[in-house]
Design a protein around this motif. Structure first.
Motif, mmCIF file in Angstrom:
data_model
loop_
_atom_site.group_PDB
_atom_site.id
_atom_site.type_symbol
_atom_site.label_atom_id
_atom_site.label_comp_id
_atom_site.label_asym_id
_atom_site.label_seq_id
_atom_site.Cartn_x
_atom_site.Cartn_y
_atom_site.Cartn_z
ATOM 1 N N GLY A 23 0.807 -1.222 0.000
ATOM 2 C CA GLY A 23 0.000 0.000 0.000
ATOM 3 C C GLY A 23 0.839 1.272 0.000
ATOM 4 O O GLY A 23 0.384 2.327 -0.438
ATOM 5 N N LEU A 24 2.079 1.167 0.476
ATOM 6 C CA LEU A 24 2.987 2.314 0.486
ATOM 7 C C LEU A 24 3.802 2.431 -0.799
ATOM 8 O O LEU A 24 4.608 3.344 -0.940
ATOM 9 C CB LEU A 24 3.942 2.206 1.683
ATOM 10 C CG LEU A 24 3.286 2.318 3.063
ATOM 11 C CD1 LEU A 24 4.302 1.997 4.157
ATOM 12 C CD2 LEU A 24 2.690 3.704 3.260
ATOM 13 N N GLY A 25 3.620 1.469 -1.718
ATOM 14 C CA GLY A 25 4.310 1.549 -3.000
ATOM 15 C C GLY A 25 5.238 0.404 -3.333
ATOM 16 O O GLY A 25 5.834 0.376 -4.411
ATOM 17 N N ALA A 26 5.399 -0.573 -2.432
ATOM 18 C CA ALA A 26 6.250 -1.732 -2.716
ATOM 19 C C ALA A 26 5.526 -2.678 -3.665
ATOM 20 O O ALA A 26 4.298 -2.634 -3.797
ATOM 21 C CB ALA A 26 6.596 -2.462 -1.419
ATOM 22 N N THR A 27 6.295 -3.552 -4.309
ATOM 23 C CA THR A 27 5.751 -4.579 -5.191
ATOM 24 C C THR A 27 6.305 -5.924 -4.749
ATOM 25 O O THR A 27 7.524 -6.049 -4.560
ATOM 26 C CB THR A 27 6.188 -4.333 -6.656
ATOM 27 O OG1 THR A 27 5.782 -3.021 -7.035
ATOM 28 C CG2 THR A 27 5.594 -5.350 -7.597
ATOM 29 N N GLN A 28 5.428 -6.900 -4.561
ATOM 30 C CA GLN A 28 5.923 -8.231 -4.204
ATOM 31 C C GLN A 28 6.552 -8.868 -5.438
ATOM 32 O O GLN A 28 5.940 -8.902 -6.498
ATOM 33 C CB GLN A 28 4.799 -9.114 -3.670
ATOM 34 C CG GLN A 28 5.316 -10.470 -3.203
ATOM 35 C CD GLN A 28 4.285 -11.293 -2.469
ATOM 36 O OE1 GLN A 28 3.472 -10.766 -1.708
ATOM 37 N NE2 GLN A 28 4.316 -12.590 -2.685
ATOM 38 N N VAL A 29 7.787 -9.358 -5.292
ATOM 39 C CA VAL A 29 8.481 -9.970 -6.428
ATOM 40 C C VAL A 29 8.614 -11.478 -6.293
ATOM 41 O O VAL A 29 8.757 -12.170 -7.297
ATOM 42 C CB VAL A 29 9.866 -9.329 -6.693
ATOM 43 C CG1 VAL A 29 9.708 -7.889 -7.129
ATOM 44 C CG2 VAL A 29 10.778 -9.435 -5.490
ATOM 45 N N SER A 30 8.577 -11.999 -5.061
ATOM 46 C CA SER A 30 8.663 -13.448 -4.897
ATOM 47 C C SER A 30 8.330 -13.849 -3.467
ATOM 48 O O SER A 30 8.158 -12.998 -2.595
ATOM 49 C CB SER A 30 10.056 -13.972 -5.284
ATOM 50 O OG SER A 30 11.030 -13.497 -4.384
ATOM 51 N N ARG A 31 8.269 -15.151 -3.286
ATOM 52 C CA ARG A 31 8.122 -15.754 -1.960
ATOM 53 C C ARG A 31 9.289 -16.701 -1.759
ATOM 54 O O ARG A 31 9.743 -17.343 -2.695
ATOM 55 C CB ARG A 31 6.834 -16.573 -1.866
ATOM 56 C CG ARG A 31 5.596 -15.756 -1.822
ATOM 57 C CD ARG A 31 4.385 -16.664 -1.707
ATOM 58 N NE ARG A 31 3.241 -15.861 -1.342
ATOM 59 C CZ ARG A 31 2.195 -16.327 -0.708
ATOM 60 N NH1 ARG A 31 2.121 -17.592 -0.398
ATOM 61 N NH2 ARG A 31 1.200 -15.523 -0.393
ATOM 62 N N TRP A 32 9.769 -16.777 -0.542
ATOM 63 C CA TRP A 32 10.816 -17.733 -0.189
ATOM 64 C C TRP A 32 10.446 -18.264 1.179
ATOM 65 O O TRP A 32 10.405 -17.508 2.146
ATOM 66 C CB TRP A 32 12.177 -17.042 -0.172
ATOM 67 C CG TRP A 32 13.310 -17.938 0.195
ATOM 68 C CD1 TRP A 32 13.843 -18.932 -0.544
ATOM 69 C CD2 TRP A 32 14.043 -17.913 1.423
ATOM 70 N NE1 TRP A 32 14.864 -19.534 0.133
ATOM 71 C CE2 TRP A 32 15.016 -18.927 1.348
ATOM 72 C CE3 TRP A 32 13.985 -17.139 2.578
ATOM 73 C CZ2 TRP A 32 15.913 -19.193 2.380
ATOM 74 C CZ3 TRP A 32 14.867 -17.397 3.592
ATOM 75 C CH2 TRP A 32 15.826 -18.416 3.487
ATOM 76 N N GLN A 33 10.096 -19.553 1.255
ATOM 77 C CA GLN A 33 9.572 -20.171 2.466
ATOM 78 C C GLN A 33 8.390 -19.337 2.952
ATOM 79 O O GLN A 33 7.471 -19.102 2.200
ATOM 80 C CB GLN A 33 10.681 -20.341 3.492
ATOM 81 C CG GLN A 33 11.799 -21.260 3.029
ATOM 82 C CD GLN A 33 12.933 -21.363 4.023
ATOM 83 O OE1 GLN A 33 12.969 -20.692 5.048
ATOM 84 N NE2 GLN A 33 13.890 -22.221 3.721
ATOM 85 N N GLU A 34 8.422 -18.880 4.201
ATOM 86 C CA GLU A 34 7.317 -18.061 4.722
ATOM 87 C C GLU A 34 7.522 -16.570 4.454
ATOM 88 O O GLU A 34 6.696 -15.748 4.849
ATOM 89 C CB GLU A 34 7.172 -18.281 6.229
ATOM 90 C CG GLU A 34 6.791 -19.694 6.624
ATOM 91 C CD GLU A 34 6.699 -19.826 8.129
ATOM 92 O OE1 GLU A 34 5.841 -19.147 8.726
ATOM 93 O OE2 GLU A 34 7.492 -20.591 8.690
ATOM 94 N N CYS A 35 8.614 -16.212 3.803
ATOM 95 C CA CYS A 35 8.976 -14.811 3.587
ATOM 96 C C CYS A 35 8.398 -14.277 2.287
ATOM 97 O O CYS A 35 8.207 -15.017 1.329
ATOM 98 C CB CYS A 35 10.490 -14.672 3.518
ATOM 99 S SG CYS A 35 11.322 -15.346 4.954
ATOM 100 N N ARG A 36 8.179 -12.975 2.260
ATOM 101 C CA ARG A 36 7.781 -12.272 1.049
ATOM 102 C C ARG A 36 8.912 -11.323 0.685
ATOM 103 O O ARG A 36 9.405 -10.586 1.541
ATOM 104 C CB ARG A 36 6.508 -11.451 1.264
ATOM 105 C CG ARG A 36 5.308 -12.223 1.775
ATOM 106 C CD ARG A 36 4.870 -13.322 0.812
ATOM 107 N NE ARG A 36 3.714 -14.034 1.317
ATOM 108 C CZ ARG A 36 3.756 -15.075 2.142
ATOM 109 N NH1 ARG A 36 4.906 -15.523 2.577
ATOM 110 N NH2 ARG A 36 2.659 -15.668 2.528
#
Length: 137
Positions: A94-107
């Motif tokens: 919502g602040l402007g980041a973009t999700q690029v991947s997941r690794w285990q439980e991490c975003r």
């Protein structure tokens, strides 16, 4: 760890910067760890359970600091720990980041300016997290 509620009973989540990672290409990671250890005057420790990390003890008091072997470009990135990975990810998107991947439980998120941030479940000691984390609606 109990979830916090605001004065209206809405569930809130908490987060804090947990670590600064120095990402180095795999072929250069050992040299990078040796450099940063000597430059900062700290000792290193290999993590047998996670061999891609070399911890730089007390390089930045209050934060985990480590060299991470990656198969990508060299860079620095922050790890943000949270008691609600989905809510913290949504807040940062919502602040402007973009999700690029997941690794285990991490975003893994790319934030404005191009840097990476990893959002992960709480890793630190419970008392440390509860006293240092910010509370978000």
């Amino acid at each position: 760890m109990g979830r916090k509620r605001d004065r209206y009973g809405a569930i809130m989540h908490r987060s804090r910067v947990y670590a600064l990672l120095i990402d180095a290409p795999e072929a250069e990671a050992a040299d990078a760890a040796a450099f940063w250890s000597a430059a900062l005057g700290v000792r290193t420790e290999l993590l047998p359970s996670e061999p891609q990390f070399v911890t730089l003890h007390e390089a930045l008091p209050g934060l985990i600091t480590a060299v991470q072997s990656v198969d990508d470009a060299p860079r620095f990135h922050l790890d943000i720990e949270t008691d609600d990975v989905e809510a913290e990810t949504a807040r940062l998107v919502g602040l402007g980041a973009t999700q690029v991947s997941r690794w285990q439980e991490c975003r893994v998120l790319r934030v404005p300016g191009g840097h990476l941030v990893c959002v992960l479940p709480v890793e630190s000691d419970r008392e440390v997290f509860e006293t240092q984390a910010k509370i978000w609606p």
